[in-house]
Scaffold this motif. Structure first.
Motif, short mmCIF file in Angstrom:
data_model
loop_
_atom_site.label_atom_id
_atom_site.label_comp_id
_atom_site.label_asym_id
_atom_site.label_seq_id
_atom_site.Cartn_x
_atom_site.Cartn_y
_atom_site.Cartn_z
N LEU A 110 0.83 -1.20 0.00
CA LEU A 110 0.00 0.00 0.00
C LEU A 110 0.87 1.26 0.00
O LEU A 110 0.54 2.25 -0.64
CB LEU A 110 -0.92 0.00 1.22
CG LEU A 110 -2.07 -1.02 1.24
CD1 LEU A 110 -2.89 -0.86 2.51
CD2 LEU A 110 -2.96 -0.86 0.01
N ILE A 111 1.98 1.18 0.72
CA ILE A 111 2.89 2.33 0.77
C ILE A 111 3.73 2.41 -0.50
O ILE A 111 3.75 3.44 -1.19
CB ILE A 111 3.79 2.25 2.01
CG1 ILE A 111 2.96 2.28 3.30
CG2 ILE A 111 4.81 3.39 2.00
CD1 ILE A 111 2.16 3.55 3.48
N ASP A 112 4.44 1.33 -0.81
CA ASP A 112 5.41 1.36 -1.90
C ASP A 112 4.78 1.55 -3.28
O ASP A 112 5.37 2.19 -4.15
CB ASP A 112 6.25 0.08 -1.89
CG ASP A 112 7.08 -0.06 -0.62
OD1 ASP A 112 7.29 0.96 0.06
OD2 ASP A 112 7.50 -1.19 -0.29
N ARG A 113 3.60 0.99 -3.48
CA ARG A 113 2.97 1.04 -4.80
C ARG A 113 1.95 2.17 -4.95
O ARG A 113 1.51 2.44 -6.07
CB ARG A 113 2.29 -0.29 -5.09
CG ARG A 113 3.25 -1.47 -5.14
CD ARG A 113 2.52 -2.77 -5.39
NE ARG A 113 3.44 -3.91 -5.35
CZ ARG A 113 3.07 -5.18 -5.52
NH1 ARG A 113 1.77 -5.47 -5.72
NH2 ARG A 113 3.96 -6.16 -5.46
N GLY A 114 1.59 2.79 -3.83
CA GLY A 114 0.57 3.81 -3.93
C GLY A 114 0.84 5.06 -3.13
O GLY A 114 1.14 6.11 -3.68
#
Length: 337
Positions: free
Chosen positions: A239-243
């Motif tokens: 959720l953090i790295d991709r968005g």
């Protein structure tokens, strides 16, 4: 030496090597991934750079205090220093279990740290929130807009977002019912406390974003609102790295952080400024600004006690107009004018 409890320096490992043994033990005990990640950061970013080459046998109580002073001089907060020292104590505990150390220099230690750090949570400004929402809206996948809006206007924890089901989104009543969470091991389970079970109103923007996202949301047996591509529990890291991180970086909402390069040397890198929890803080601040009282905030945020609410957001309940009237009243009583 006579009692057989002395560990000679010749067999004493370095702090860095002992730290690696401790992390290995944490993995063997199947601690949550986020917990292990935090411990690894303590070792890699705070312990190894300063005392990694020292042997455990050299780490006395004065040496630990000197290490704490180094951390403070290096810009670490009092809260971080306490966490790092606790991790150092766990390293010694694991070393004693393995017979590699016979001392516990962190036990009962008084670090005497100045309590000058600001305890208030870091909350995105309204301009930053607007930029984050705009960045999420510009993403091709509708998931990110829905996720950001639910976090910002409903105040769900990251674990609650990851465990949210469509059956708990009542479009007719315009409510989200928080009934479960997903932990760091991707397992669905109970919420943190009884107070965490709650129902939250959805503003029109959130309602419409969820309706739009539901049409494209991957289907799965878990009926999750924010699943991964095959309908299973999504990881927090994804959720953090991709968005969320790319959205912030694209909007110029960044910060500087210490990391290690390929050679293991400390470097400064540019990263996203906030984690998802910052949106939860932002939600609370917006509710308080709208006039919600502390008890209402406790209920909406799912806090286990009112003390948690006041400890976290007490400063936001300040009534500046009342404070000004009180100041004027003091002046009037003193000077009579």
């Amino acid at each position: 030496m006579a009692r057989g409890v002395h560990t000679p320096g010749s067999i004493s490992p370095t702090v860095k090597d002992a730290g690696a043994l401790w992390i290995k033990r944490c993995n063997e005990k199947n601690l949550e991934a986020t917990t292990i990640d935090a411990y690894e950061q303590h070792v890699d970013l705070h312990i190894a750079p300063f005392i990694g080459a020292k042997k455990l046998s050299d780490m006395t109580v004065p040496a630990v205090n000197a290490f704490a002073d180094q951390l403070r001089d290096g810009g670490r907060s009092a809260a971080m220093i306490k966490k790092v020292i606790r991790s150092l104590g766990s390293i010694f505990k694991e070393a004693r279990r393995r017979g590699l150390s016979s001392v516990a220099p962190t036990v009962g230690i008084d670090l005497d740290l100045p309590e000058r750090d600001d305890p208030r949570p870091v909350i995105p400004t309204k301009a930053e929130l607007q930029a984050i929402i705009a960045g999420a809206t510009a993403r091709k996948s509708r998931r990110w807009r829905a996720l950001v809006l639910v976090a910002t206007f409903c105040g769900l924890r990251a674990s609650e977002l990851r465990g949210l089901r469509w059956v708990d989104v009542d479009f007719e009543a315009r409510q989200i019912h928080v009934n479960q969470r997903a932990d760091a091991s991707h397992k669905i389970g109970k919420l943190k406390s009884k107070a965490a079970y709650r129902s939250l109103r959805m503003p029109p923007m959130v309602l419409n974003a969820l309706r739009e996202w539901k049409l494209a949301c991957p289907k799965g047996d878990l009926d999750l609102v924010f699943p991964n591509g095959i309908g299973k529990v999504e990881s927090y890291a994804n959720l953090i790295d991709r968005g969320f991180a790319p959205i912030q970086i694209g909007a110029g909402i960044t910060a500087q952080r210490e990391a290690l390069d390929e050679a293991g040397k400390p470097v400064t890198v540019t990263v996203a400024k906030y984690g998802l929890h910052a949106l939860r803080h932002a939600c609370a601040s917006l509710w308080i600004e709208q006039g919600h009282n502390p008890k209402q905030i406790q209920t909406l945020m799912g806090h286990s006690s009112i003390k948690v609410t006041f400890d976290t957001y007490g400063h936001l309940f300040a009534d500046s107009e009342a404070d000004q009237r009180a100041a004027e009243g003091v002046e009037l009583r003193l000077l009579g004018s």
